[in-house]
Design a protein around this motif. Sequence first.
Motif, PDB file in Angstrom:
ATOM      1  N   UNK A   1      13.855  63.346 101.397  1.00 33.12           N
ATOM      2  CA  UNK A   1      14.358  62.007 101.683  1.00 33.12           C
ATOM      3  C   UNK A   1      15.743  61.780 101.110  1.00 33.12           C
ATOM      4  N   UNK A   2      16.224  62.706 100.261  1.00 32.44           N
ATOM      5  CA  UNK A   2      17.459  62.423  99.551  1.00 32.44           C
ATOM      6  C   UNK A   2      18.698  62.701 100.376  1.00 32.44           C
ATOM      7  N   UNK A   3      18.586  63.658 101.291  1.00 28.61           N
ATOM      8  CA  UNK A   3      19.763  63.979 102.087  1.00 28.61           C
ATOM      9  C   UNK A   3      19.694  63.224 103.409  1.00 28.61           C
ATOM     10  N   UNK A   4      20.843  62.726 103.843  1.00 31.10           N
ATOM     11  CA  UNK A   4      20.906  61.943 105.074  1.00 31.10           C
ATOM     12  C   UNK A   4      20.658  62.851 106.272  1.00 31.10           C
ATOM     13  N   UNK A   5      19.609  62.574 107.059  1.00 33.04           N
ATOM     14  CA  UNK A   5      19.225  63.517 108.105  1.00 33.04           C
ATOM     15  C   UNK A   5      20.243  63.676 109.224  1.00 33.04           C
ATOM     16  N   UNK A   6      21.149  62.724 109.397  1.00 29.11           N
ATOM     17  CA  UNK A   6      22.042  62.846 110.549  1.00 29.11           C
ATOM     18  C   UNK A   6      23.432  63.337 110.170  1.00 29.11           C
ATOM     19  N   UNK A   7      23.622  63.673 108.890  1.00 27.97           N
ATOM     20  CA  UNK A   7      24.925  64.192 108.481  1.00 27.97           C
ATOM     21  C   UNK A   7      24.782  65.638 108.064  1.00 27.97           C
TER      22      UNK A   7
ATOM     23  N   UNK B   1      22.136  71.084 109.204  1.00 30.01           N
ATOM     24  CA  UNK B   1      21.605  69.768 108.885  1.00 30.01           C
ATOM     25  C   UNK B   1      20.428  69.923 107.917  1.00 30.01           C
TER      26      UNK B   1
ATOM     27  N   UNK C   1      17.379  69.056 107.831  1.00 27.73           N
ATOM     28  CA  UNK C   1      16.029  69.410 108.258  1.00 27.73           C
ATOM     29  C   UNK C   1      15.905  70.897 108.568  1.00 27.73           C
TER      30      UNK C   1
ATOM     31  N   UNK D   1      18.101  58.295 100.775  1.00 23.20           N
ATOM     32  CA  UNK D   1      19.402  58.928 100.932  1.00 23.20           C
ATOM     33  C   UNK D   1      20.551  57.944 100.751  1.00 23.20           C
TER      34      UNK D   1
ATOM     35  N   UNK E   1      20.001  64.874 115.497  1.00 19.45           N
ATOM     36  CA  UNK E   1      20.023  66.322 115.276  1.00 19.45           C
ATOM     37  C   UNK E   1      18.643  66.900 114.998  1.00 19.45           C
TER      38      UNK E   1
END
Lengths: 325, 300, 324
Positions: A101-107, A152, A154, C219, C316
């Motif tokens: 959850x910590x990393x932004x999934x769309x960046x 990314x 994921x 995030x 993505x």
Amino acid sequence: METILEIKNLKTHFFTKAGLIKAVDDISFKIKKGEIVGLVGESGSGKSITGFSIIGLIDAPGRIVSGSINFKNEPLLNASSNRMQSLRGNRLAMIFQDPMMTLNPVLRIDTQMIETIKAHDKNISNQEAFRRCRDTLGLVGISSPEERMKAYPHQFSGGMRQRVCIAIAMLNKPDLIIADEPTTALDVTIQGQVIYEMQELCKKTGTALLWITHDLAVVAGIASKICVMYAGRIVEQGSVDDIINKPMHPYTIGLIKSVPSQNKRGEPLHQIEGMVPSMLELPIGCAFHDRCTETIEKCKIEKPIETNQSDSRVIRCFNFKDIRK
Amino acid sequence: MLNTDSNSKNINVFMYKFWSDFSESKVAVISLLILIAIVLIAIFAPLISPSDPYDLSKVSIMDSRLPPMAKNFAGDIFILGTDGAGRDMLSAIFYGLRVSLGVGVMSAIFALIIGTIFGISAAFFGGKYETFIMRIVDIQLSFPSILMALIILAAFGKGIEKTIIALVLVQWAYYARTARAAALVERSKEYVEAAQCLALGNKKIMFNHILPNCMPSLIVVGTLQTAHAISLEATLSFLGLGLPITEPSLGLLIGNGFQYMHTGDFWISIFPGVALLITIVSINLVGDQLRDMYNPRLKK
Amino acid sequence: MTAFILRRSTQSIIVLFIMSLLVFSGVNLVGDPVEMLINPEADQAEVERVIKELGLDKPITEQYWYFLMNAFKGDLGTSFIFGEPALKLIVQRMPATIELALFSLFISLIFAIPLGIYAGLKPESKISKTIMAGSILGFSMPTFWVGILFIMFFAVYLGWLPSTGRGEIGSFLGVKSSLFTLDGLSHIFLPALNLALFKLSSVIRLTRAGTREIIHQDYIKFARAKGVAESRVINVHLLKNILIPIVTIIGLEFGSLIAFSTVTETVFAWPGMGKLIIDSIYNLDRPVIVAYLMIIVIFFVFLNLLVDILYTLLDPRVRIQGSN
């Protein structure tokens, strides 16, 4: 040795509709340069809130009510938000618990890493920033970092993602990293690796580390000092050797006994009787007294205060057994 | 099996809880009161209107286009003015409310019944039947409602029954989708399995057991859809495609008054418009509160 | 990915066929255009001649077949009223409608997204509550009535803007549009705002709900913990996540704008497809009705397909299969 972080009598309270929660209620401890300190406690003991209080990310309805936090002799509590922002991710970094959850999934990963550098150094070129990110990824054990950076979140496994977060924390060579349960969400085999790698990193770079966890075993391996928290207060703190081998607070003793490896095979596992009280309805007197084996009358009415047993040892109890005698 | 005493007590408890939750929003309560007033006006229109605007013997062209609060030669006062044919605006609005509300509510109820039957049965029987029904629902929902209504009215012509049919055909899909979603949740619960073990008839299971638990979401959708239906009917009538001139709804009144706007006789269009607006807004506000009450994600 | 597109395209074509059948049978089985068009005093010979001319004497299945065949050739019938090919009439008026719809979309997005984000970040502030109240109002007011209000207020009362018609057409980079002239802009402004109002409300609510959900995610907190400036947290981290559901809505919104333009064009006498269809329904100009409906159905089916593809491109997580 220089003191990096000094917390005195910190109180962080949450003013919820259901009532007042004293998540952190008068804690004090110090971290020296390059030191690894473990903050141990069960869920709800207030350890994560301690971490967020230091970095200044307490959301409403919570608020730091009193106390002081000094980072390299600079008071943080009344610092302007600009100042806090310039410290975060720069001299003071944090690693969160759940890397999913910590990393932004769309960046992309490189975007999220480079922005950490550029937030604190506007003049750095993109290539230079990219190189630093790539090198740091290599440092935390990620192979072919250049390709990985274009991916990314994921597309990474949990362990890799946490390594990325550790790399992000290290990017600007901070003086202190606050790690909030960094290995709890990882597989046991990966856990060991990450713990070891973090220890090596800190040794190499001289970064101080505050390792927040509920797992005493994890932190016993790498910390040099341990603080044990219960219901918002630190009940005992001391060197790792003292805490593990010569615990004095009844809660600490119970915790140590509960670690499965302490048992002989076939013996029933040790448990501390009773349950952690709800933070909305803390008992009068010592919060631990109804589960404690050493309760005396005083414990039921008054809250224990901290007593210094030596330079590094502090205990909050009325009736502990001083094993050293 | 359940005795009626505890049944009525349950209902009392339920009503009490419902009201205490609902009245948390003052806005919703005020809207509800306004809505009740509007419904009463609609029901009792003939009794409370100053005059009957559709009684041709009483309406005189000499009274046409009088501004609000004007008097005619006979001394009758027209509180909201008169329209191009001399009809009293206030009365026309009362009667218009009746038609607008009536058409809107009736179409909503029919759409509710049809949509619920399809939705619950789709969830219950599953398989090809469900896929078929839901595919139709999805396709229909991907077209804007006004388009669907235009297509239907273009094909079938104007008239009050045809308008209601058009509105029902446009709306049933919303109800079907909601009913199916709620029924799917219920279907996986244990009491349905238990009822099936007891070999209760399918119809019985669906309507006595699943349906009551879908009611909350259906009521929320129903309220909001009623507002939507009233708005849609008004639009269609305004365009000249919905209700005939003998049963004017607020939309038709606004449409008729439109031509007078450029000469400054604004009241012929605006007042019915305000009445329409108040009706739709209060229904939406009530529906909004109902939706917040039953939204599990907002429970803290 | 290609399999997905193929599958959805096939489905779309099937839907098209079904819709064409429905449209054709619905329009042709009900109502009698013969009465509409032929002079009531014409004698039987005249009536029969017209019937033969329009092909109305053939069985309905044959009529449908001819209809399909002609449709593939691009001939969707000739207007009873105008005497011109229906398709030509519609295509002539299409640019005006598209121009109106695009401008409305632009207006509603430019205002709705920032307002929605603000309302989501500070839900308790007075401004946010006003925004939400306004959005319920915008959502409840029927488009035609707002149009009337606009005309009454801005055109009749204030006299600032013209109330009807389309303005001068200018040209820019080879594209002709009334957006490129000042006169054109003054004419398009009210109808576009009118059309946009309804969509504004729903986009604001969507944006606000999305913002409230996203702002509490880990995030976002982590980005702050890295010392990233708050403006970047909102404009990059939040916005990119919020755009995914919004962009999918935009596709459907655009379709809905085209549909609702029927109302706005009627109120403002805007010479687009919408006004044409309303007039045609009045006059029972069947070929035009059928042609319009077919074009709209094609448009919608295509739009839905596009939106589905767009969604898979934007997220993505959907686009790239994870390495796990």
